[in-house]
Scaffold this motif. Sequence first.
Motif, PDB file in Angstrom:
ATOM      1  N   ILE A  51      50.972 -15.482  20.062  1.00 38.62           N
ATOM      2  CA  ILE A  51      50.665 -14.128  20.520  1.00 38.62           C
ATOM      3  C   ILE A  51      49.822 -13.437  19.447  1.00 38.62           C
ATOM      4  O   ILE A  51      50.201 -13.397  18.279  1.00 38.62           O
ATOM      5  N   LEU A  52      48.698 -12.913  19.880  1.00 39.61           N
ATOM      6  CA  LEU A  52      47.803 -12.185  18.982  1.00 39.61           C
ATOM      7  C   LEU A  52      47.512 -10.808  19.561  1.00 39.61           C
ATOM      8  O   LEU A  52      47.367 -10.651  20.768  1.00 39.61           O
ATOM      9  N   PHE A  53      47.433  -9.835  18.687  1.00 41.43           N
ATOM     10  CA  PHE A  53      46.981  -8.502  19.061  1.00 41.43           C
ATOM     11  C   PHE A  53      45.591  -8.340  18.470  1.00 41.43           C
ATOM     12  O   PHE A  53      45.418  -8.416  17.257  1.00 41.43           O
ATOM     13  N   ALA A  54      44.609  -8.146  19.337  1.00 44.76           N
ATOM     14  CA  ALA A  54      43.212  -8.161  18.904  1.00 44.76           C
ATOM     15  C   ALA A  54      42.523  -6.826  19.192  1.00 44.76           C
ATOM     16  O   ALA A  54      42.918  -6.073  20.078  1.00 44.76           O
ATOM     17  N   ASP A  55      41.477  -6.584  18.420  1.00 44.62           N
ATOM     18  CA  ASP A  55      40.648  -5.405  18.613  1.00 44.62           C
ATOM     19  C   ASP A  55      39.224  -5.761  18.198  1.00 44.62           C
ATOM     20  O   ASP A  55      39.016  -6.641  17.362  1.00 44.62           O
ATOM     21  N   GLN A  56      38.266  -5.103  18.789  1.00 43.26           N
ATOM     22  CA  GLN A  56      36.879  -5.353  18.418  1.00 43.26           C
ATOM     23  C   GLN A  56      36.142  -4.038  18.278  1.00 43.26           C
ATOM     24  O   GLN A  56      36.552  -3.010  18.818  1.00 43.26           O
ATOM     25  N   VAL A  57      35.045  -4.079  17.525  1.00 43.09           N
ATOM     26  CA  VAL A  57      34.249  -2.881  17.288  1.00 43.09           C
ATOM     27  C   VAL A  57      32.786  -3.279  17.194  1.00 43.09           C
ATOM     28  O   VAL A  57      32.462  -4.387  16.760  1.00 43.09           O
ATOM     29  N   GLY A  58      31.919  -2.431  17.639  1.00 43.20           N
ATOM     30  CA  GLY A  58      30.479  -2.619  17.494  1.00 43.20           C
ATOM     31  C   GLY A  58      29.888  -1.409  16.799  1.00 43.20           C
ATOM     32  O   GLY A  58      30.209  -0.273  17.149  1.00 43.20           O
ATOM     33  N   ILE A  59      29.056  -1.642  15.808  1.00 40.45           N
ATOM     34  CA  ILE A  59      28.460  -0.560  15.041  1.00 40.45           C
ATOM     35  C   ILE A  59      26.953  -0.752  15.017  1.00 40.45           C
ATOM     36  O   ILE A  59      26.475  -1.858  14.773  1.00 40.45           O
ATOM     37  N   ARG A  60      26.219   0.306  15.275  1.00 40.01           N
ATOM     38  CA  ARG A  60      24.757   0.255  15.212  1.00 40.01           C
ATOM     39  C   ARG A  60      24.279   1.156  14.086  1.00 40.01           C
ATOM     40  O   ARG A  60      24.828   2.226  13.860  1.00 40.01           O
ATOM     41  N   SER A  61      23.229   0.724  13.433  1.00 42.71           N
ATOM     42  CA  SER A  61      22.696   1.505  12.311  1.00 42.71           C
ATOM     43  C   SER A  61      22.003   2.782  12.763  1.00 42.71           C
ATOM     44  O   SER A  61      21.839   3.705  11.968  1.00 42.71           O
ATOM     45  N   ASP A  62      21.602   2.858  14.031  1.00 40.55           N
ATOM     46  CA  ASP A  62      20.920   4.058  14.495  1.00 40.55           C
ATOM     47  C   ASP A  62      21.845   5.024  15.229  1.00 40.55           C
ATOM     48  O   ASP A  62      21.402   5.997  15.807  1.00 40.55           O
ATOM     49  N   GLN A  63      23.115   4.760  15.182  1.00 39.65           N
ATOM     50  CA  GLN A  63      24.071   5.652  15.815  1.00 39.65           C
ATOM     51  C   GLN A  63      24.120   6.968  15.043  1.00 39.65           C
ATOM     52  O   GLN A  63      24.243   6.981  13.827  1.00 39.65           O
ATOM     53  N   VAL A  64      24.010   8.043  15.749  1.00 37.87           N
ATOM     54  CA  VAL A  64      24.059   9.354  15.114  1.00 37.87           C
ATOM     55  C   VAL A  64      25.466   9.908  15.312  1.00 37.87           C
ATOM     56  O   VAL A  64      25.874  10.192  16.433  1.00 37.87           O
TER      57      VAL A  64
END
Length: 83
Positions: free
Chosen positions: A23-36
């Motif tokens: 059993i795993l508890f997972a999370d993901q994230v995406g980050i962009r350099s042009d995000q204001v």
Amino acid sequence: MARWHEETWPAIRAKAKRDGGEILFADQVGIRSDQVTGRTWGEKGRTPVVRRSGNRFSVNAMSAISTSGPHVRYVLNENPMSF
């Protein structure tokens, strides 16, 4: 929450054990350099302009923790991924 803790969670644990799973508890994230992010200001009636360099990149990360102790797994993928 009590029902999940008393009924659903034990069933999940039993199935994982029966199937030889983990059993795993997972999370993901995406980050962009042009995000204001944050706020800026401008004169009333004039839309503010936020200057950027134009050099863009993005980073996607995913992590997971296990309920059965410290296991380290590392995956590097330089290509876009969809989940």
